[in-house]
Design a protein around this motif. Structure first.
Motif, mmCIF file in Angstrom:
data_model
loop_
_atom_site.group_PDB
_atom_site.id
_atom_site.type_symbol
_atom_site.label_atom_id
_atom_site.label_comp_id
_atom_site.label_asym_id
_atom_site.label_seq_id
_atom_site.Cartn_x
_atom_site.Cartn_y
_atom_site.Cartn_z
ATOM 1 N N LYS A 68 72.484 40.535 -17.240
ATOM 2 C CA LYS A 68 71.392 40.145 -18.132
ATOM 3 C C LYS A 68 70.558 39.015 -17.512
ATOM 4 N N ARG A 69 71.241 38.037 -16.934
ATOM 5 C CA ARG A 69 70.510 36.913 -16.333
ATOM 6 C C ARG A 69 69.612 37.374 -15.194
ATOM 7 N N LEU A 70 70.165 38.228 -14.371
ATOM 8 C CA LEU A 70 69.373 38.728 -13.236
ATOM 9 C C LEU A 70 68.192 39.548 -13.734
ATOM 10 N N TYR A 71 68.446 40.335 -14.786
ATOM 11 C CA TYR A 71 67.389 41.183 -15.329
ATOM 12 C C TYR A 71 66.257 40.316 -15.886
ATOM 13 N N GLU A 72 66.666 39.277 -16.573
ATOM 14 C CA GLU A 72 65.649 38.398 -17.164
ATOM 15 C C GLU A 72 64.839 37.672 -16.106
ATOM 16 N N LYS A 73 65.444 37.413 -14.978
ATOM 17 C CA LYS A 73 64.715 36.772 -13.874
ATOM 18 C C LYS A 73 64.016 37.806 -13.004
ATOM 19 N N GLU A 74 64.029 39.049 -13.463
ATOM 20 C CA GLU A 74 63.410 40.148 -12.723
ATOM 21 C C GLU A 74 64.017 40.341 -11.331
ATOM 22 N N LEU A 75 65.314 40.061 -11.252
ATOM 23 C CA LEU A 75 66.007 40.275 -9.981
ATOM 24 C C LEU A 75 66.806 41.584 -10.015
ATOM 25 N N ILE A 76 66.743 42.244 -11.155
ATOM 26 C CA ILE A 76 67.297 43.593 -11.261
ATOM 27 C C ILE A 76 66.192 44.490 -11.783
ATOM 28 N N TYR A 77 66.018 45.627 -11.160
ATOM 29 C CA TYR A 77 64.971 46.530 -11.624
ATOM 30 C C TYR A 77 65.428 47.978 -11.487
ATOM 31 N N ARG A 78 64.699 48.854 -12.167
ATOM 32 C CA ARG A 78 65.021 50.272 -12.118
ATOM 33 C C ARG A 78 63.851 50.992 -11.480
ATOM 34 N N ALA A 79 64.142 51.880 -10.557
ATOM 35 C CA ALA A 79 63.035 52.543 -9.865
ATOM 36 C C ALA A 79 63.491 53.860 -9.273
ATOM 37 N N GLU A 80 62.514 54.719 -9.022
ATOM 38 C CA GLU A 80 62.804 55.992 -8.368
ATOM 39 C C GLU A 80 62.636 55.797 -6.867
ATOM 40 N N ARG A 81 63.717 55.949 -6.177
ATOM 41 C CA ARG A 81 63.715 55.688 -4.738
ATOM 42 C C ARG A 81 64.575 56.730 -4.034
ATOM 43 N N ILE A 82 64.450 56.730 -2.706
ATOM 44 C CA ILE A 82 65.390 57.525 -1.923
ATOM 45 C C ILE A 82 66.657 56.701 -1.777
ATOM 46 N N ILE A 83 67.751 57.272 -2.208
ATOM 47 C CA ILE A 83 69.023 56.559 -2.061
ATOM 48 C C ILE A 83 69.990 57.450 -1.283
ATOM 49 N N ASN A 84 71.102 56.842 -0.863
ATOM 50 C CA ASN A 84 72.147 57.625 -0.203
ATOM 51 C C ASN A 84 72.946 58.333 -1.278
ATOM 52 N N TRP A 85 73.018 59.645 -1.176
ATOM 53 C CA TRP A 85 73.700 60.419 -2.208
ATOM 54 C C TRP A 85 74.885 61.145 -1.589
ATOM 55 N N CYS A 86 76.032 61.040 -2.265
ATOM 56 C CA CYS A 86 77.173 61.818 -1.789
ATOM 57 C C CYS A 86 77.287 63.077 -2.642
ATOM 58 N N PRO A 87 77.034 64.246 -2.061
ATOM 59 C CA PRO A 87 77.059 65.497 -2.822
ATOM 60 C C PRO A 87 78.466 65.896 -3.263
ATOM 61 N N ARG A 88 79.474 65.208 -2.774
ATOM 62 C CA ARG A 88 80.824 65.524 -3.206
ATOM 63 C C ARG A 88 81.254 64.574 -4.331
ATOM 64 N N CYS A 89 81.004 63.262 -4.119
ATOM 65 C CA CYS A 89 81.331 62.297 -5.162
ATOM 66 C C CYS A 89 80.291 62.325 -6.284
ATOM 67 N N LEU A 90 79.154 62.948 -5.997
ATOM 68 C CA LEU A 90 78.075 63.071 -6.979
ATOM 69 C C LEU A 90 77.593 61.722 -7.481
ATOM 70 N N THR A 91 77.404 60.823 -6.560
ATOM 71 C CA THR A 91 76.886 59.520 -6.954
ATOM 72 C C THR A 91 76.037 58.926 -5.848
ATOM 73 N N ALA A 92 75.237 57.961 -6.246
ATOM 74 C CA ALA A 92 74.493 57.163 -5.274
ATOM 75 C C ALA A 92 75.454 56.217 -4.577
ATOM 76 N N LEU A 93 75.095 55.837 -3.371
ATOM 77 C CA LEU A 93 75.894 54.872 -2.616
ATOM 78 C C LEU A 93 74.960 53.774 -2.113
ATOM 79 N N SER A 94 75.511 52.592 -1.905
ATOM 80 C CA SER A 94 74.688 51.548 -1.296
ATOM 81 C C SER A 94 74.751 51.726 0.221
ATOM 82 N N ASP A 95 73.869 51.018 0.912
ATOM 83 C CA ASP A 95 73.810 51.150 2.374
ATOM 84 C C ASP A 95 75.173 50.937 3.028
ATOM 85 N N ILE A 96 75.913 49.968 2.523
ATOM 86 C CA ILE A 96 77.170 49.654 3.202
ATOM 87 C C ILE A 96 78.293 50.625 2.884
ATOM 88 N N GLU A 97 78.044 51.519 1.945
ATOM 89 C CA GLU A 97 79.068 52.538 1.693
ATOM 90 C C GLU A 97 78.826 53.786 2.538
#
Length: 869
Positions: A165-194
RNA sequence: GGGUGGUUAGCUCAGCGGUAGAGCGCCUCGCUUACACCGAGGAUGUCGGGGGUUCGAAACCCUCACCGCCCA
């Protein structure tokens, strides 16, 4: 009296260790008190994965943390080593899902539904999770179990909601449509380091787009994505293509016209200099697509199956489609060239190794730049120290170039994103003590947060944050974070980011102590596929936890990898056995730490020497520990214990015991004192055997709560040390002589040490004779062999023949060495530049060396002359 | 491609401006009443190549070669 203090003749770590750990737990030694007046010392454990078990890397990491914690505890700090685990979103969900599929009939998590599935995961955790915790006990980890934490605990979940909540209020968290790393087996987005990149054998295909009027050849490693192409891009300055920019070409197979655009991102030298732009399936293409309004055409579903292209390829897996597309293009004569294998870096899911698919999707992100800047500055400004400092550039490289962090995961196991979407497009973030909206049409975001999001809060969420708890006041910021340099980026940077943000600029720890990786005997990285992994549990079974710990600590040079082999661990076990036997000998001879240590003047030169070395070693090892130099600390202790104490002192002390009286009593006190301190300083690294021996020697309650030894400078005496070095070389010379002459070391021979009474070695004569088995000359003493060792001329009665040839060979060899040494010194002293420019101290040293070699040469020459024949 | 670490005894590594070290392995002796999971003695290196700085370089600088790691 002696009988009850006697140690069993055999040392078996396996029987010893478990009961000792149990007794420490029962006596609550590891529980920290937030209300104590003692200075705080705190380490939070890098939380292992709830699905994991102890591997050799943990063993190293924990050994170092335990060593630091135990030392501070002995030094009188309020020491807290806080244990726990993270919930490992993907890994844990995978484990439980796999269990479900193995049931009869097989089920998926969707069959159960979200709530039921999460319940199952908790059940799994209760039954089989956290195997590593029991293994930590075997290692001897002195963690405070009463404070054990789990990232999914209620308190830690509150921390997650609060920071979100704090980060969101400071606009340090946002929601957006982007290209992300997707694992078609785990069926989830991954961060760069994963995502792990590896060089894979792929293909590189050049395809001609367009028709007879206008055509252009593009190069790609992913031909199947052409079905989603929205443009072809070339470099704006590329003369070959300049005339085509702005025109449209035919996209084969889908028969669509797509524009040729100009973008600086294109490298003219690479491939044909023309690239296809698949804006919905490639991060670079996405960037170009945004700049040039290229349509984002999604051609695959979440499983990586081709979908919605309106071609024959729909329904095919992406890799089958790749083959099929190239095949069709080939038939059409559009394939200009094919290179196969074409080795290039391909991203894989770090959890299941599936090839990651860049995917356009709506996700939550942390805006990293301002936070990472603070995390970098904290180290730059010296607020946080990285040990060893040489690794700081790696840290900077990472935090200064960190991309926005994708934190949403399409999983069910984890902290659900605390965001509600309203019927009219409202977005509401719900904090920890706030009520979720209930009206019609309100729905919570279905995704959960990245595990690292909660792990990053670990240094303060575990201490009670966001509440102003006593633990937080006492132990935050924590003292040191100990971890491998390989995960510096994974979560050290993230902990810094969140710690500084949440705690108003106070970093989560003062020091980051980095160690390296444990490798196999040949320095090769361990891996299941190589089959060279080492199981720490197996080694503990075979050699004891102490031996494993000592091996790891002794190999731990700051920030560098270490090789480990079974032989090394066996060697550490041998060291433990040595300590055991030395203690056995000590107790058999009445050693005690109860009597006060006699004054220097009352002790023999040898007693004073070992005390000097002891206090020197304490000082040295303590400094090394303070500076995270575990390898050096262990080495200093090892050599003191084995070489100085066991091989020299105890052997020489035998003559004191033979003598009896005050001298024997003093030796008992000296041995007691040395062992007492040696065991104390070794305890943080080898807690079990030191505890067993120390309690028996001293009758004390426990080393865990005993005081850390302090070096007594008044006992350190360089003159004594030097004299003892002479004694040692005299003894070694005589032993060599006996060895060369084939005289059994157990056979007593009569001998004289001419001149010893007037030398600095006089106080040692008795001990020297005893250890060498040189008896006093008898009446019929006949010199049949002699050597010169240092300033002493030694004559022996071998009552028989002497091997003159052996003796001559020895002397000639020594002479050659001495002459060579003299020559080096001479050359230096004859060099005018050296004499003029070298510092006084060095010149003096070399001069002394020259004199010494001169004396040696004279002596040896004399000896050679005296040899018969 | 961009960073970054390394190349020292058979193996794994310390040393980072003044005579090359450790552990393991190797060779020879030895059941001397703590210890054979041991003791005693011993052998082993043009410190990756080539330049340079310095009275002096394994150590500092340049360069080449070869390994490795991280990030693209």
């Amino acid at each position: 009296m002696a009988a009850e203090r006697e140690l069993p003749t055999h040392f078996s770590p396996a029987e010893l260790e478990a009961p000792l750990y149990q007794s420490w737990i029962e006596r609550n030694y590891f529980s920290a008190d937030a209300n104590s007046q003692k200075a705080p010392f705190c380490i939070v454990i890098p939380p292992p994965n709830v699905t994991g078990s102890l591997h050799i890397g943990h063993a190293l990491d924990h050994t170092l943390q335990d060593t630091l914690t135990r030392r501070r505890r002995m030094q009188g700090y309020e020491a807290l080593w806080l244990p726990g685990m993270d919930h490992a979103g993907i890994a844990t969900q995978n484990v439980v899902e796999k269990q479900l599929t193995q049931q009869q009939p097989p089920k998926s998590r969707h069959d159960l539904g979200r709530e039921e599935f999460v319940k199952k995961v908790w059940e799994w955790k209760a039954e089989s999770g956290g195997a590593i915790l029991g293994q930590m006990k075997r290692l001897g980890d002195s963690v405070d179990w009463s404070r054990e934490r789990f990232t999914m605990d209620e308190g830690l979940s509150r921390a997650v909601l609060t920071i979100f909540k704090r980060l969101y209020e400071k606009e340090l968290i946002y929601r957006a449509e982007r290209i992300i790393n997707w694992c078609p087996r785990c069926l989830t987005a991954l961060s760069d380091i994963e995502v792990e990149h590896s060089d894979d054998a792929g293909e590189f295909v050049q395809v001609r787009y367009g028709d007879d009027q206008l055509n252009i050849t593009v190069a790609t490693t992913r031909p199947e994505t052409m079905l989603g192409d929205g443009a072809v891009a070339v470099h704006p300055d590329d003369e070959r293509y300049k005339h085509m920019i702005g025109k449209e070409v035919l996209l084969p197979l889908v028969n669509r016209m797509i524009p040729i655009i100009a973008d600086e991102l294109v490298e003219p030298e690479f491939g044909t200099g023309a690239v296809k732009v698949t804006a919905a399936h490639d991060p670079n293409d996405f960037e170009m697509g945004r700049r040039h309004n290229v349509p984002m055409i999604v051609i695959m579903n979440e499983h990586g199956i081709m979908e919605g292209t309106g071609t024959e390829f729909d329904g095919m897996d992406r890799f089958d489609a790749r083959k099929a597309v190239v095949e069709r293009l080939r038939e059409m004569g559009r394939v200009v060239s094919e290179k196969r294998p074409y080795v290039h870096a391909v991203g894989h899911c770090s959890r299941c190794d599936t090839t990651v698919e860049p995917r356009l999707s709506m996700q939550w992100f942390v805006k990293v730049a301002p936070l990472a800047k603070a995390a970098g500055d904290a180290v730059r400004n010296g607020l946080v120290k990285i040990e060893p400092a040489e690794l700081a550039p790696r840290y900077f490289e990472w935090v200064d170039n960190m991309h926005d962090w994708c934190i949403s995961r399409q999983l069910w196991w984890g902290h659900r994103i605390p965001v509600w979407y309203g019927p009219n497009g409202e977005v509401l973030v719900v904090g920890p003590d706030e009520k979720a909206p209930t009206g019609a049409g309100w729905e919570q975001d279905p995704d959960v947060l990245d595990t690292w999001f909660s792990s990053a809060l670990w240094p303060f969420s575990t201490l009670g944050w966001p509440d102003e708890s006593g633990d937080l006041a006492k132990f935050y910021p924590t003292s040191v974070l100990v971890t491998g340099y390989d995960i510096l980026f994974f979560w050290v940077a993230r902990m810094m980011i969140f710690g500084l943000f949440a705690m108003d600029g106070t970093p989560p720890f003062h020091t980051i102590a980095l160690h390296g990786l444990v490798r196999d005997k040949f320095g090769k990285k361990m891996s299941k596929s190589r089959g060279n992994t080492i199981d720490p549990l197996e080694f503990m079974d075979k050699y004891g936890a102490d031996a494993l710990r000592f091996s790891l600590a002794r190999g731990a040079n700051p920030g560098t990898d270490q090789a480990l082999a079974e032989e090394w661990v066996a060697g550490s076990r041998n060291f433990a056995t040595k300590l055991w036997n030395a203690s056995r000998f000590a107790l058999l001879n009445g050693a005690t730490s109860a009597r006060p240590l006699p004054e220097k003047s009352a002790l023999t030169a040898i007693d004073n020497w070992i005390l000097s070395r002891l206090h020197q070693t304490i000082k040295e090892a303590d400094n090394y520990f303070e500076g995270f130099e575990f390898a050096k600390a262990c080495d200093a202790i090892y050599h003191f214990a084995w070489d100085d104490f066991c091989d020299w002192y105890l052997e020489l002390a035998k003559s004191s015991f033979a003598q009896g009286g005050a001298q024997a009593e003093n030796a008992q006190a000296v041995i007691g004192h040395v062992l007492d301190n040696l065991l104390r300083i070794l305890h943080p690294v080898m807690p079990f055997i030191t505890e067993a021996l120390w309690t028996r020697l001293t009758g004390g309650e426990s080393l865990v709560i005993a005081a850390w030894p302090e070096a007594d400078e008044s006992r350190i005496d360089e003159r004594t040390n030097a004299a003892m070095e002479e004694v040692k070389s005299l003894i070694t010379e005589v032993r060599r002589f006996r060895n060369d002459q084939g005289v059994k070391s157990s056979a007593p021979i009569p001998g004289r040490f001419n001149g010893i009474d007037k030398s600095a070695l006089a106080p040692y004569e008795k001990a020297i004779r005893s250890v060498l088995r040189i008896t006093d000359p008898a009446e019929n003493f006949t010199v049949s062999g002699s050597i010169v060792a240092g300033s002493i001329n030694c004559e022996f009665d071998l009552s028989g023949t002497v091997d003159v040839a052996a003796e001559r060979a020895r002397l000639e060899k020594d002479l050659a060495t001495a002459e060579k040494d003299r020559e080096t010194a001479r050359v230096k002293l004859d060099n005018a530049d050296f004499m003029a420019k070298a510092p006084e101290k060095v010149v003096t040293t070399i001069k002394a060396r020259l004199e010494e070699t001169d004396r040696d040469i004279a002596r040896i020459t004399e000896q050679l002359k005296k040899l018969p024949g």
